[in-house]
Design a protein around this motif. Structure first.
Motif, PDB file in Angstrom:
ATOM      1  N   THR A  22     -13.576 -13.301  12.322  1.00 59.63           N
ATOM      2  CA  THR A  22     -13.615 -14.009  11.028  1.00 59.63           C
ATOM      3  C   THR A  22     -12.249 -14.554  10.636  1.00 59.63           C
ATOM      4  OG1 THR A  22     -15.480 -12.523  10.214  1.00 59.63           O
ATOM      5  CG2 THR A  22     -13.965 -13.697   8.448  1.00 59.63           C
ATOM      6  N   TRP A  25     -13.514 -26.922   6.672  1.00 57.72           N
ATOM      7  CA  TRP A  25     -12.920 -26.226   7.885  1.00 57.72           C
ATOM      8  C   TRP A  25     -12.674 -27.307   8.646  1.00 57.72           C
ATOM      9  CZ3 TRP A  25     -10.410 -21.838   9.078  1.00 57.72           C
ATOM     10  CH2 TRP A  25     -10.627 -20.779   8.009  1.00 57.72           C
ATOM     11  N   ARG A  37     -17.945 -27.975   1.684  1.00 60.46           N
ATOM     12  CA  ARG A  37     -18.685 -27.149   0.845  1.00 60.46           C
ATOM     13  C   ARG A  37     -18.162 -27.498  -0.504  1.00 60.46           C
ATOM     14  NH1 ARG A  37     -22.897 -25.535   1.795  1.00 60.46           N
ATOM     15  NH2 ARG A  37     -23.680 -23.327   1.319  1.00 60.46           N
ATOM     16  N   ASN A  51     -24.025 -19.311   1.416  1.00 54.89           N
ATOM     17  CA  ASN A  51     -23.672 -19.491   2.515  1.00 54.89           C
ATOM     18  C   ASN A  51     -24.262 -20.109   3.504  1.00 54.89           C
ATOM     19  OD1 ASN A  51     -21.697 -17.247   1.906  1.00 54.89           O
ATOM     20  ND2 ASN A  51     -23.213 -15.601   2.431  1.00 54.89           N
ATOM     21  N   TYR A 101     -21.676 -20.324  14.113  1.00 55.17           N
ATOM     22  CA  TYR A 101     -20.743 -20.476  13.164  1.00 55.17           C
ATOM     23  C   TYR A 101     -21.419 -20.029  11.735  1.00 55.17           C
ATOM     24  CZ  TYR A 101     -17.871 -23.223  16.221  1.00 55.17           C
ATOM     25  OH  TYR A 101     -17.112 -23.748  17.243  1.00 55.17           O
ATOM     26  N   SER A 102     -20.762 -19.378  10.872  1.00 52.36           N
ATOM     27  CA  SER A 102     -21.196 -19.161   9.412  1.00 52.36           C
ATOM     28  C   SER A 102     -19.860 -19.240   8.761  1.00 52.36           C
ATOM     29  CB  SER A 102     -21.865 -17.777   9.281  1.00 52.36           C
ATOM     30  OG  SER A 102     -20.951 -16.737   9.623  1.00 52.36           O
ATOM     31  N   TRP A 103     -20.258 -19.503   7.298  1.00 51.24           N
ATOM     32  CA  TRP A 103     -19.285 -19.532   6.320  1.00 51.24           C
ATOM     33  C   TRP A 103     -19.627 -18.719   5.157  1.00 51.24           C
ATOM     34  CZ3 TRP A 103     -20.628 -23.509   9.396  1.00 51.24           C
ATOM     35  CH2 TRP A 103     -19.689 -24.067  10.421  1.00 51.24           C
ATOM     36  N   PHE A 105     -12.886 -18.691   1.288  1.00 51.99           N
ATOM     37  CA  PHE A 105     -14.124 -19.472   2.245  1.00 51.99           C
ATOM     38  C   PHE A 105     -13.654 -19.111   3.530  1.00 51.99           C
ATOM     39  CE2 PHE A 105     -17.123 -22.425   2.836  1.00 51.99           C
ATOM     40  CZ  PHE A 105     -16.507 -23.455   3.512  1.00 51.99           C
ATOM     41  N   ASN A 106     -14.415 -17.976   3.831  1.00 54.14           N
ATOM     42  CA  ASN A 106     -14.058 -17.451   5.253  1.00 54.14           C
ATOM     43  C   ASN A 106     -15.173 -17.947   6.160  1.00 54.14           C
ATOM     44  OD1 ASN A 106     -12.055 -15.966   4.169  1.00 54.14           O
ATOM     45  ND2 ASN A 106     -13.314 -14.084   3.732  1.00 54.14           N
ATOM     46  N   PHE A 107     -14.705 -17.998   7.529  1.00 51.84           N
ATOM     47  CA  PHE A 107     -15.445 -18.756   8.490  1.00 51.84           C
ATOM     48  C   PHE A 107     -15.502 -17.449   9.750  1.00 51.84           C
ATOM     49  CE2 PHE A 107     -16.878 -21.065  11.823  1.00 51.84           C
ATOM     50  CZ  PHE A 107     -16.129 -21.746  12.814  1.00 51.84           C
ATOM     51  N   CYS A 144      -8.202 -24.616   7.309  1.00 48.80           N
ATOM     52  CA  CYS A 144      -8.963 -24.615   6.125  1.00 48.80           C
ATOM     53  C   CYS A 144      -8.367 -25.550   4.958  1.00 48.80           C
ATOM     54  CB  CYS A 144      -8.895 -23.230   5.519  1.00 48.80           C
ATOM     55  SG  CYS A 144      -9.912 -22.982   3.739  1.00 48.80           S
TER      56      CYS A 144
END
Lengths: 117, 113
Positions: free
Chosen positions: A20, A36, A51, A58, A64-66, A75-77, A92
């Motif tokens: 992450t 991102w 976003r 989410n 990949y997920s955000w 706003f984590n990836f 970011c």
């Protein structure tokens, strides 16, 4: 004023591990967009996701997920089952909405991800 | 696909030289940008152009100028290169004010000796 903080300068993981990448932002605007980008060794920044601040759902795209959390301005990836091809610098970025002037992208300093085979 | 190209991937110049970095996009985008990327500092905007012959200063315009005579081409000019301008330079384009994604070129790594 806009500010994007990516506290993780470098991360190394072994292939197939999940990882992450953190992103925390500051803005006085009530509406804004978050992004991102991926910068592989070739140098070109590749757009991954946009976003808007209205939508806290989410998002998942393959591995990949955000995770967007307005309450914590984050706003984590997450990359699931990392692969060597994921090795890159990830940025970011934020831009206010509606647009005035240049509406520049305000970038964080980037996180260098190395996936070890 | 949007294609943004930059004239050189690597460039070595001497202090005091005039340097031109060229950027071309092929998608009829209105807006174009020049950024500088340095370790630990991320990307910083040098100049922005929202239309032909129109330009705005970014966060770090000192020592740089730009030219946009045609919609597809945006040039960054270092009037008198200095060693502190050694950096990676990235060009980007955007469809227009109501779009948000910027599309980047491969970058030019400039070394000033």
């Amino acid at each position: 004023a806009q500010k994007v903080t990516q506290a993780q300068t470098e991360i190394s993981v072994v292939e197939k591990e999940d990882v992450t990448l953190d992103c925390v932002y500051e803005t006085r605007d009530t509406t804004y967009y978050l992004f991102w980008y991926k910068q592989p060794p070739s140098g070109e920044l590749v757009f991954l996701i946009r976003r808007n601040s209205f939508d806290e759902q989410n998002e998942i795209s393959g591995r990949y997920s955000w995770n967007f959390q307005k309450s914590t301005s984050s706003f984590n990836f997450t990359i699931t089952a990392s692969q060597v091809v994921d090795s890159a610098v990830y940025f970011c970025a934020l831009t206010p909405y509606p647009q005035t002037g240049a509406n520049n992208l305000f970038f964080g300093t980037g996180t260098r991800l190395t996936v070890i085979p | 696909d949007v294609k943004v190209t930059q004239s050189s991937r690597y460039l070595v110049k001497r202090t005091g030289e005039k340097v031109f970095l060229e950027c071309v996009q092929d998608m009829d985008h209105e807006n174009m940008f020049w950024y500088r990327q340095d370790p630990g500092l991320g990307l910083r905007l040098i100049y922005f152009s929202y239309d032909v012959k129109m330009k705005e200063k970014g966060d770090i315009p000192e020592g740089y100028s730009v030219s946009r005579e045609k919609k597809e081409r945006f040039s960054l000019i270092l009037e008198s290169a200095s060693t502190n301008q050694t950096s990676m330079y990235l060009c980007a384009s955007r469809l227009g004010r109501n779009s948000y994604e910027q599309y980047f070129g491969p970058g030019t790594r400039l070394t000033v000796t």
